[in-house]
Design a protein around this motif. Sequence first.
Motif, PDB file in Angstrom:
ATOM      1  N   LEU A 235       0.842  -1.179   0.000  1.00  0.00           N
ATOM      2  CA  LEU A 235       0.000   0.000   0.000  1.00  0.00           C
ATOM      3  C   LEU A 235       0.879   1.231   0.000  1.00  0.00           C
ATOM      4  N   PRO A 236       0.372   2.373  -0.467  1.00  0.00           N
ATOM      5  CA  PRO A 236       1.174   3.589  -0.432  1.00  0.00           C
ATOM      6  C   PRO A 236       1.481   3.954   1.016  1.00  0.00           C
TER       7      PRO A 236
ATOM      8  N   ARG B 119      -9.372   3.649 -14.374  1.00  0.00           N
ATOM      9  CA  ARG B 119     -10.071   2.576 -15.064  1.00  0.00           C
ATOM     10  C   ARG B 119     -10.776   1.632 -14.101  1.00  0.00           C
ATOM     11  N   ALA B 120     -10.442   1.712 -12.828  1.00  0.00           N
ATOM     12  CA  ALA B 120     -11.066   0.835 -11.836  1.00  0.00           C
ATOM     13  C   ALA B 120     -12.399   1.377 -11.339  1.00  0.00           C
TER      14      ALA B 120
ATOM     15  N   GLU C 247      -0.145   4.203 -12.866  1.00  0.00           N
ATOM     16  CA  GLU C 247      -0.965   3.928 -11.683  1.00  0.00           C
ATOM     17  C   GLU C 247      -2.211   4.806 -11.644  1.00  0.00           C
ATOM     18  N   ARG C 248      -2.084   6.065 -12.059  1.00  0.00           N
ATOM     19  CA  ARG C 248      -3.271   6.943 -12.129  1.00  0.00           C
ATOM     20  C   ARG C 248      -4.266   6.404 -13.143  1.00  0.00           C
ATOM     21  N   ARG C 249      -3.762   5.933 -14.296  1.00  0.00           N
ATOM     22  CA  ARG C 249      -4.627   5.369 -15.336  1.00  0.00           C
ATOM     23  C   ARG C 249      -5.320   4.112 -14.808  1.00  0.00           C
TER      24      ARG C 249
ATOM     25  N   LEU D 268      -3.053  12.032  -5.638  1.00  0.00           N
ATOM     26  CA  LEU D 268      -2.700  11.310  -6.857  1.00  0.00           C
ATOM     27  C   LEU D 268      -1.442  11.840  -7.529  1.00  0.00           C
ATOM     28  N   GLN D 269      -0.938  13.003  -7.096  1.00  0.00           N
ATOM     29  CA  GLN D 269       0.230  13.589  -7.756  1.00  0.00           C
ATOM     30  C   GLN D 269       1.471  12.720  -7.614  1.00  0.00           C
TER      31      GLN D 269
END
Length: 134
Positions: free
Chosen positions: A12-13, A72-73, A66-68, A59-60
């Motif tokens: 996880l982040p 898409r999720a 990963e943003r894409r 998100l930056q």
Amino acid sequence: MMLNSDQTEIDLPPTHSESESVFSDCGSSRAGSTEDASGVGLCAQSRITEPGEAVKKDLQHLSREERRRRRRATAKYRTAHATRERIRVEAFNMAFAELRKLLPTLPPDKKLSKIEILRLAICYISYLNHVLDV
């Protein structure tokens, strides 16, 4: 995400620990902070003015891929993608149906697979070329 047998949890982040402050980027000086009516200090840089700003800031740090993947999720994206795919498949099937109508077969209403339609079209085109050449 698949886990290896030696991997016990999902990556996880990084999050802030309890000892870290969310406003740790403000520094220890009071120059960059302001106090609201209750006397609680706020960092001028970390104040959020718009609801979507927190998400953008979060998100930056992510890579473009990963943003894409996260975009898409979402249910909205999946629904839109499914709709586009359904329209594409319907157009594809209609094109095969139109091609099928142009091809001569012994029983005219015989059901043919897509590969059979393509092979029959190739044979029919070569036959027509042969007829024109003679």
